[in-house]
Scaffold this motif. Structure first.
Motif, PDB file in Angstrom:
ATOM      1  N   TYR A   1      -3.612 -17.547 -23.318  1.00 50.63           N
ATOM      2  CA  TYR A   1      -4.121 -18.445 -22.283  1.00 50.63           C
ATOM      3  C   TYR A   1      -5.037 -17.657 -21.356  1.00 50.63           C
ATOM      4  CZ  TYR A   1       0.122 -20.869 -23.832  1.00 50.63           C
ATOM      5  OH  TYR A   1       1.108 -21.437 -24.585  1.00 50.63           O
ATOM      6  N   ASP A   2      -6.217 -18.197 -21.101  1.00 45.08           N
ATOM      7  CA  ASP A   2      -7.152 -17.576 -20.145  1.00 45.08           C
ATOM      8  C   ASP A   2      -7.384 -16.104 -20.474  1.00 45.08           C
ATOM      9  OD1 ASP A   2      -7.268 -19.997 -18.716  1.00 45.08           O
ATOM     10  OD2 ASP A   2      -5.447 -19.472 -17.617  1.00 45.08           O
ATOM     11  N   PHE A   3      -7.607 -15.797 -21.756  1.00 44.54           N
ATOM     12  CA  PHE A   3      -7.793 -14.402 -22.144  1.00 44.54           C
ATOM     13  C   PHE A   3      -9.195 -13.899 -21.816  1.00 44.54           C
ATOM     14  CE2 PHE A   3      -9.204 -16.828 -25.772  1.00 44.54           C
ATOM     15  CZ  PHE A   3     -10.220 -16.099 -26.355  1.00 44.54           C
ATOM     16  N   LEU A   4     -10.105 -14.800 -21.460  1.00 41.16           N
ATOM     17  CA  LEU A   4     -11.452 -14.415 -21.063  1.00 41.16           C
ATOM     18  C   LEU A   4     -11.665 -14.679 -19.579  1.00 41.16           C
ATOM     19  CD1 LEU A   4     -13.540 -15.914 -24.018  1.00 41.16           C
ATOM     20  CD2 LEU A   4     -12.799 -13.540 -23.730  1.00 41.16           C
ATOM     21  N   GLN A   5     -12.525 -13.881 -18.969  1.00 45.23           N
ATOM     22  CA  GLN A   5     -12.926 -14.157 -17.599  1.00 45.23           C
ATOM     23  C   GLN A   5     -13.688 -15.477 -17.565  1.00 45.23           C
ATOM     24  OE1 GLN A   5     -15.024 -10.784 -15.940  1.00 45.23           O
ATOM     25  NE2 GLN A   5     -13.580  -9.311 -16.817  1.00 45.23           N
ATOM     26  N   PRO A   6     -13.687 -16.182 -16.422  1.00 42.41           N
ATOM     27  CA  PRO A   6     -14.297 -17.519 -16.387  1.00 42.41           C
ATOM     28  C   PRO A   6     -15.726 -17.572 -16.909  1.00 42.41           C
ATOM     29  CG  PRO A   6     -13.026 -17.135 -14.390  1.00 42.41           C
ATOM     30  CD  PRO A   6     -13.021 -15.836 -15.151  1.00 42.41           C
ATOM     31  N   SER A   7     -16.564 -16.616 -16.509  1.00 41.65           N
ATOM     32  CA  SER A   7     -17.948 -16.638 -16.959  1.00 41.65           C
ATOM     33  C   SER A   7     -18.042 -16.472 -18.469  1.00 41.65           C
ATOM     34  CB  SER A   7     -18.746 -15.522 -16.266  1.00 41.65           C
ATOM     35  OG  SER A   7     -20.048 -15.434 -16.804  1.00 41.65           O
ATOM     36  N   ALA A   8     -17.274 -15.537 -19.026  1.00 45.19           N
ATOM     37  CA  ALA A   8     -17.296 -15.323 -20.471  1.00 45.19           C
ATOM     38  C   ALA A   8     -16.740 -16.531 -21.208  1.00 45.19           C
ATOM     39  CB  ALA A   8     -16.507 -14.065 -20.830  1.00 45.19           C
ATOM     40  N   GLY A   9     -15.680 -17.150 -20.653  1.00 45.99           N
ATOM     41  CA  GLY A   9     -15.124 -18.346 -21.270  1.00 45.99           C
ATOM     42  C   GLY A   9     -16.132 -19.469 -21.329  1.00 45.99           C
ATOM     43  N   LYS A  10     -16.879 -19.650 -20.247  1.00 47.21           N
ATOM     44  CA  LYS A  10     -17.917 -20.684 -20.223  1.00 47.21           C
ATOM     45  C   LYS A  10     -19.000 -20.390 -21.259  1.00 47.21           C
ATOM     46  CE  LYS A  10     -21.703 -22.458 -17.371  1.00 47.21           C
ATOM     47  NZ  LYS A  10     -22.424 -22.359 -16.083  1.00 47.21           N
ATOM     48  N   GLN A  11     -19.415 -19.129 -21.341  1.00 45.33           N
ATOM     49  CA  GLN A  11     -20.473 -18.761 -22.284  1.00 45.33           C
ATOM     50  C   GLN A  11     -20.050 -18.980 -23.729  1.00 45.33           C
ATOM     51  OE1 GLN A  11     -22.631 -14.927 -21.507  1.00 45.33           O
ATOM     52  NE2 GLN A  11     -21.266 -14.831 -19.732  1.00 45.33           N
ATOM     53  N   THR A  12     -18.827 -18.570 -24.078  1.00 43.36           N
ATOM     54  CA  THR A  12     -18.400 -18.688 -25.463  1.00 43.36           C
ATOM     55  C   THR A  12     -18.335 -20.147 -25.913  1.00 43.36           C
ATOM     56  OG1 THR A  12     -16.086 -18.505 -24.730  1.00 43.36           O
ATOM     57  CG2 THR A  12     -17.136 -16.498 -25.569  1.00 43.36           C
ATOM     58  N   ALA A  13     -17.797 -21.002 -25.063  1.00 41.03           N
ATOM     59  CA  ALA A  13     -17.728 -22.423 -25.404  1.00 41.03           C
ATOM     60  C   ALA A  13     -19.128 -23.024 -25.483  1.00 41.03           C
ATOM     61  CB  ALA A  13     -16.884 -23.177 -24.384  1.00 41.03           C
ATOM     62  N   ALA A  14     -19.992 -22.647 -24.551  1.00 41.77           N
ATOM     63  CA  ALA A  14     -21.351 -23.195 -24.530  1.00 41.77           C
ATOM     64  C   ALA A  14     -22.142 -22.748 -25.752  1.00 41.77           C
ATOM     65  CB  ALA A  14     -22.063 -22.765 -23.246  1.00 41.77           C
TER      66      ALA A  14
END
Length: 417
Positions: free
Chosen positions: A231-244
């Motif tokens: 859960y939440d293994f990425l920082q918010p910015s990286a999480g947004k980038q990967t999904a995008a």
């Protein structure tokens, strides 16, 4: 006056039983959908067979989920005919997977300014089987220093086919001996050399229509343990980038059932693989994420059929490149602009509103099914056909525990909504 429309989904399959069985069960949970025009839509599916076909022959299936035609050319050509002649909706498009493979995708994402690692394409080790090869090679092929290219890229690196899939032909190259051996063994495969980066996480994003699940992937682990439940293994910015990035790639190429692999270091995301015509959806590898994946596939198929969505025949990559070429936008602003085009392609807002209106019961129905004897039977039959007898009890406990965790989390999620 009301009337009924029947929609048939075709499943074009290889050696798969688990996810098709789950798809058929979840599709049955959708039930009839009556829209504002008074039409009642009923959705069914059928496993497709392979046989000779007349190019003008009508096609009964309005939508096909394809897991076979990337490597089996006869059904691939049937899919092309079905799309061009009969407007059959395809997941995925054989047109773009045939022409826009890994190589084209690397180049396109580089053009968008994303952090694709340095990549070179090198000529075949062994010539293609063509009588004109010797003359062409003698006149036009220039000698090159493979070792120098590798030294400039820096070790370690990876050698992989320009159009590969399923880890076919991928080699980690740690030194010149590895380089020479891998190139000698590449034969008639056309290969990339790609530098690697030190990373904190290997993220694998599975996108189905406008839905994306970013997962913590561990390629060094055996398949049953590669997807960590994190859960939440990425920082918010990286999480947004990967999904995008995953959705942007799919919208650019018309791929609507695809996975994207990225190396993540802090806030930096490095896309390394994003052309997977048959993304992994096996219960024995996805486990915890399996119910979401099949539910998303059912939802997107239902949305496309009931709303009459037309399959993409043309690419609009110039829209992305026009944004890439702007000098007044930051990288983050460009990513947001790319994502806006992707959301337009997928009708994202309309899709979620449609699901809320016509499929509000599906979450609870899927949760009940995953706890049923039918799902247990599916899981057990998959384990029996996948693992030797002495390992089956261990793997039933392994996957049962992970599915049990999904059930617990899903109950909490639904209670909170």
């Amino acid at each position: 006056m009301t009337h009924t429309r029947n929609h048939l989904i075709g499943l074009l399959l290889g050696a798969e039983e688990d996810w098709p069985t789950a798809f058929e069960a979840l599709l049955a949970l959708v039930g009839p959908i009556t829209t504002d025009d008074g039409v009642t839509h009923e959705l069914t599916s059928e496993r497709l067979t392979i046989e000779p076909f007349d190019l003008r022959q009508p096609v009964r299936t309005e939508l096909v989920i394809d897991r076979l035609a990337y490597w089996y050319y006869h059904p691939r050509e049937w899919l092309k005919k079905a799309a061009l002649m009969n407007d059959t909706y395809l997941l995925n498009s054989p047109f773009t997977f045939q022409s826009m493979e890994k190589h084209s995708a690397y180049v396109a994402l580089m053009r968008l300014g994303l952090k694709v690692p340095e990549t070179w394409l090198v000529p075949y080790k062994h010539p293609v089987d063509n009588v004109r090869w010797a003359y062409t090679s003698a006149k036009y092929n220039r000698p090159f220093d493979l070792k120098k290219i590798a030294r400039d890229l820096g070790y370690p690196m990876y050698m992989k086919p320009f159009d590969g899939g399923g880890w076919r032909g991928v080699s980690r190259i740690d030194d010149e001996a590895d380089l020479v051996k891998a190139y000698d063994e590449s034969g008639e495969m056309l290969m990339h050399l790609q530098s690697t980066v030190e990373y904190d996480h290997f993220a694998r994003a599975l996108s189905i229509g406008p839905e994306t699940m970013v997962m913590d992937f561990r390629p060094e682990q055996p398949m049953h343990n590669r997807y960590a439940v994190s859960y939440d293994f990425l920082q918010p910015s990286a999480g947004k980038q990967t999904a995008a990035i995953s959705r942007i790639v799919n919208a650019m190429f018309g791929w609507e059932f695809n996975s994207c692999e990225m190396l993540v270091k802090g806030d930096d995301v490095y896309p390394i693989d994003y052309a997977n015509a048959c993304p992994d959806v096996a219960v024995t590898s996805l486990h915890y994420y399996f119910p979401w994946a099949i539910k998303a596939l059912v939802r997107w198929s239902a949305f496309c059929l009931v709303t009459g969505r037309k399959g993409p025949m043309d690419l609009e990559m110039r829209r992305y490149f026009d944004i890439a070429d702007r000098e007044d936008l930051t990288d983050e602003e460009k990513l947001d602009a790319y994502l806006a085009i992707a959301d337009e392609y997928f009708d994202t807002a309309a899709y979620w509103a449609w699901c809320d209106r016509y499929l509000p019961h599906l979450d609870a129905a899927v949760l009940e099914w995953v706890q049923s004897d039918a799902f247990d039977s599916l899981l057990r039959s998959t384990v029996v056909t996948t693992y030797p007898a002495h390992e089956r009890d261990r793997f039933m406990a392994h996957f049962g525990g992970l599915i049990g965790l999904w059930v617990k989390d899903e109950k909490a999620r639904l209670a909170a909504t």
